[in-house]
Design a protein around this motif. Structure first.
Motif, PDB file in Angstrom:
ATOM      1  N   THR A 131       0.828  -1.207   0.000  1.00  0.00           N
ATOM      2  CA  THR A 131       0.000   0.000   0.000  1.00  0.00           C
ATOM      3  C   THR A 131       0.863   1.259   0.000  1.00  0.00           C
ATOM      4  OG1 THR A 131      -1.793  -1.164   1.114  1.00  0.00           O
ATOM      5  CG2 THR A 131      -1.824   1.249   1.248  1.00  0.00           C
ATOM      6  N   ASP A 132       1.951   1.254   0.770  1.00  0.00           N
ATOM      7  CA  ASP A 132       2.844   2.424   0.803  1.00  0.00           C
ATOM      8  C   ASP A 132       3.428   2.697  -0.585  1.00  0.00           C
ATOM      9  OD1 ASP A 132       2.504   2.783   3.590  1.00  0.00           O
ATOM     10  OD2 ASP A 132       4.078   1.315   3.997  1.00  0.00           O
ATOM     11  N   ILE A 133       3.879   1.643  -1.251  1.00  0.00           N
ATOM     12  CA  ILE A 133       4.475   1.786  -2.586  1.00  0.00           C
ATOM     13  C   ILE A 133       3.429   2.269  -3.582  1.00  0.00           C
ATOM     14  CG2 ILE A 133       5.442   0.461  -4.514  1.00  0.00           C
ATOM     15  CD1 ILE A 133       6.963  -1.184  -2.286  1.00  0.00           C
ATOM     16  N   THR A 134       2.242   1.682  -3.533  1.00  0.00           N
ATOM     17  CA  THR A 134       1.160   2.082  -4.434  1.00  0.00           C
ATOM     18  C   THR A 134       0.754   3.532  -4.181  1.00  0.00           C
ATOM     19  OG1 THR A 134       0.386  -0.203  -4.518  1.00  0.00           O
ATOM     20  CG2 THR A 134      -1.169   1.483  -5.215  1.00  0.00           C
ATOM     21  N   ASN A 135       0.620   3.907  -2.913  1.00  0.00           N
ATOM     22  CA  ASN A 135       0.255   5.288  -2.581  1.00  0.00           C
ATOM     23  C   ASN A 135       1.322   6.290  -3.005  1.00  0.00           C
ATOM     24  OD1 ASN A 135      -2.209   4.530  -1.524  1.00  0.00           O
ATOM     25  ND2 ASN A 135      -1.508   4.563   0.601  1.00  0.00           N
ATOM     26  N   ALA A 136       2.574   5.835  -3.106  1.00  0.00           N
ATOM     27  CA  ALA A 136       3.674   6.706  -3.533  1.00  0.00           C
ATOM     28  C   ALA A 136       3.815   6.746  -5.059  1.00  0.00           C
ATOM     29  CB  ALA A 136       4.977   6.246  -2.901  1.00  0.00           C
ATOM     30  N   GLY A 137       2.890   6.085  -5.768  1.00  0.00           N
ATOM     31  CA  GLY A 137       2.908   6.139  -7.229  1.00  0.00           C
ATOM     32  C   GLY A 137       3.633   5.001  -7.901  1.00  0.00           C
ATOM     33  N   GLY A 138       4.085   4.030  -7.125  1.00  0.00           N
ATOM     34  CA  GLY A 138       4.764   2.874  -7.705  1.00  0.00           C
ATOM     35  C   GLY A 138       3.788   1.750  -8.016  1.00  0.00           C
ATOM     36  N   VAL A 139       4.275   0.773  -8.753  1.00  0.00           N
ATOM     37  CA  VAL A 139       3.506  -0.431  -9.055  1.00  0.00           C
ATOM     38  C   VAL A 139       4.165  -1.571  -8.287  1.00  0.00           C
ATOM     39  CG1 VAL A 139       2.794  -2.051 -10.856  1.00  0.00           C
ATOM     40  CG2 VAL A 139       2.885   0.418 -11.344  1.00  0.00           C
ATOM     41  N   TRP A 140       3.411  -2.205  -7.388  1.00  0.00           N
ATOM     42  CA  TRP A 140       3.944  -3.292  -6.564  1.00  0.00           C
ATOM     43  C   TRP A 140       3.626  -4.623  -7.224  1.00  0.00           C
ATOM     44  CZ3 TRP A 140       2.291  -7.631  -3.889  1.00  0.00           C
ATOM     45  CH2 TRP A 140       3.193  -8.146  -2.962  1.00  0.00           C
ATOM     46  N   VAL A 141       4.628  -5.516  -7.293  1.00  0.00           N
ATOM     47  CA  VAL A 141       4.441  -6.869  -7.814  1.00  0.00           C
ATOM     48  C   VAL A 141       4.976  -7.865  -6.805  1.00  0.00           C
ATOM     49  CG1 VAL A 141       4.478  -6.205 -10.257  1.00  0.00           C
ATOM     50  CG2 VAL A 141       6.624  -6.771  -9.107  1.00  0.00           C
ATOM     51  N   ASP A 142       4.399  -9.039  -6.778  1.00  0.00           N
ATOM     52  CA  ASP A 142       4.844 -10.106  -5.882  1.00  0.00           C
ATOM     53  C   ASP A 142       5.746 -11.042  -6.681  1.00  0.00           C
ATOM     54  OD1 ASP A 142       5.216 -11.915  -3.851  1.00  0.00           O
ATOM     55  OD2 ASP A 142       3.181 -12.729  -3.927  1.00  0.00           O
ATOM     56  N   GLU A 143       7.013 -10.669  -6.789  1.00  0.00           N
ATOM     57  CA  GLU A 143       8.007 -11.451  -7.531  1.00  0.00           C
ATOM     58  C   GLU A 143       9.257 -11.590  -6.675  1.00  0.00           C
ATOM     59  OE1 GLU A 143       8.731  -9.739 -11.400  1.00  0.00           O
ATOM     60  OE2 GLU A 143       6.585  -9.558 -11.815  1.00  0.00           O
ATOM     61  N   GLN A 144       9.992 -12.656  -6.908  1.00  0.00           N
ATOM     62  CA  GLN A 144      11.221 -12.920  -6.156  1.00  0.00           C
ATOM     63  C   GLN A 144      12.203 -11.756  -6.269  1.00  0.00           C
ATOM     64  OE1 GLN A 144      13.625 -16.189  -7.688  1.00  0.00           O
ATOM     65  NE2 GLN A 144      14.039 -16.829  -5.579  1.00  0.00           N
ATOM     66  N   VAL A 145      12.367 -11.255  -7.456  1.00  0.00           N
ATOM     67  CA  VAL A 145      13.215 -10.090  -7.695  1.00  0.00           C
ATOM     68  C   VAL A 145      12.626  -9.332  -8.872  1.00  0.00           C
ATOM     69  CG1 VAL A 145      14.864 -11.273  -9.227  1.00  0.00           C
ATOM     70  CG2 VAL A 145      15.605  -9.286  -7.948  1.00  0.00           C
ATOM     71  N   LYS A 146      12.675  -8.010  -8.788  1.00  0.00           N
ATOM     72  CA  LYS A 146      12.176  -7.178  -9.875  1.00  0.00           C
ATOM     73  C   LYS A 146      13.246  -6.171 -10.251  1.00  0.00           C
ATOM     74  CE  LYS A 146       9.364  -5.452 -12.842  1.00  0.00           C
ATOM     75  NZ  LYS A 146       9.140  -6.199 -14.071  1.00  0.00           N
ATOM     76  N   VAL A 147      13.596  -6.159 -11.527  1.00  0.00           N
ATOM     77  CA  VAL A 147      14.536  -5.176 -12.054  1.00  0.00           C
ATOM     78  C   VAL A 147      13.725  -4.198 -12.892  1.00  0.00           C
ATOM     79  CG1 VAL A 147      16.557  -4.772 -13.507  1.00  0.00           C
ATOM     80  CG2 VAL A 147      16.430  -6.841 -12.089  1.00  0.00           C
ATOM     81  N   CYS A 148      13.696  -2.954 -12.470  1.00  0.00           N
ATOM     82  CA  CYS A 148      12.974  -1.911 -13.183  1.00  0.00           C
ATOM     83  C   CYS A 148      13.986  -0.941 -13.784  1.00  0.00           C
ATOM     84  CB  CYS A 148      12.028  -1.169 -12.236  1.00  0.00           C
ATOM     85  SG  CYS A 148      11.090   0.143 -13.060  1.00  0.00           S
ATOM     86  N   THR A 149      14.025  -0.909 -15.097  1.00  0.00           N
ATOM     87  CA  THR A 149      14.945   0.000 -15.774  1.00  0.00           C
ATOM     88  C   THR A 149      14.201   1.160 -16.425  1.00  0.00           C
ATOM     89  OG1 THR A 149      14.896  -1.428 -17.730  1.00  0.00           O
ATOM     90  CG2 THR A 149      16.706  -1.763 -16.169  1.00  0.00           C
TER      91      THR A 149
END
Length: 180
Positions: A131-149
């Motif tokens: 919820t904190d990430i979503t409220n801050a404008g991010g997209v949260w995913v339930d993955e072992q590791v996420k690389v966002c470039t």
């Protein structure tokens, strides 16, 4: 590859500090433990005190310009303390402004939220930060590791200690691209 590890004076999850730190060393890089206070950092194994680790540099005496990348270990208390420290938040923000890669695991993204650098980015974390990430404008995913470039820099995030092997592999690959 010079990598900053930013932690509060206490509350860092030990394995989320030691495994990435050792991975950087094994890859031939130079890890530096940075904290707002000199002395030692008190690590935890979940809620129980664990080992202490000597601080290499005090936050006030260093800058993002001295490093190629940043790692933000988790622990429940660690990022909560850091997000209340203006210098720590500014230090994190500087890595994004300079286009340098940042890796964060578990509760570590709380500091990213405070630095206002998750907007438009996709990341993962311990589930309670969703919820904190979503409220801050991010997209949260339930993955072992996420690389966002998809931003000014690579942002590598992971959920929990069980994800450390994948997390270390991913951040070392991205850090290598940035410093090589």
């Amino acid at each position: 590859m010079k990598v900053a590890f930013l932690t509060a004076p206490e509350g860092v999850e030990q394995v989320e500090l030691t495994d990435p730190y050792q991975a950087v060393e094994k890859a031939g890089g130079t890890p530096t433990l940075i904290s707002p206070k000199s002395g030692k950092v008190q690590a935890f194994n979940h809620l129980d005190k664990a080992d202490t680790f000597p601080v290499d540099k005090v936050l006030a005496d260093t800058s993002a310009a001295e490093y190629d990348a940043l790692v933000l270990p988790g622990g429940v208390a660690n990022p909560d303390f850091l997000r209340m420290d203006e210098k720590a938040v500014a230090f994190v923000r500087d890595f994004f402004e300079q286009g340098k890669p940042v890796a964060s695991i578990c509760h570590g993204p709380w500091t990213l939220v405070e630095a206002d650098v998750v907007r438009g980015r996709t990341l993962t974390s311990w589930p309670s930060l969703r919820t904190d990430i979503t409220n801050a404008g991010g997209v949260w995913v339930d993955e072992q590791v996420k690389v966002c470039t998809g931003g000014p820099n690579a942002l590598i995030t992971s959920r929990k200690p069980a994800d450390l092997p994948a997390f270390c592999e991913a951040f070392l690959r991205e850090f290598g691209k940035a410093s090589g």
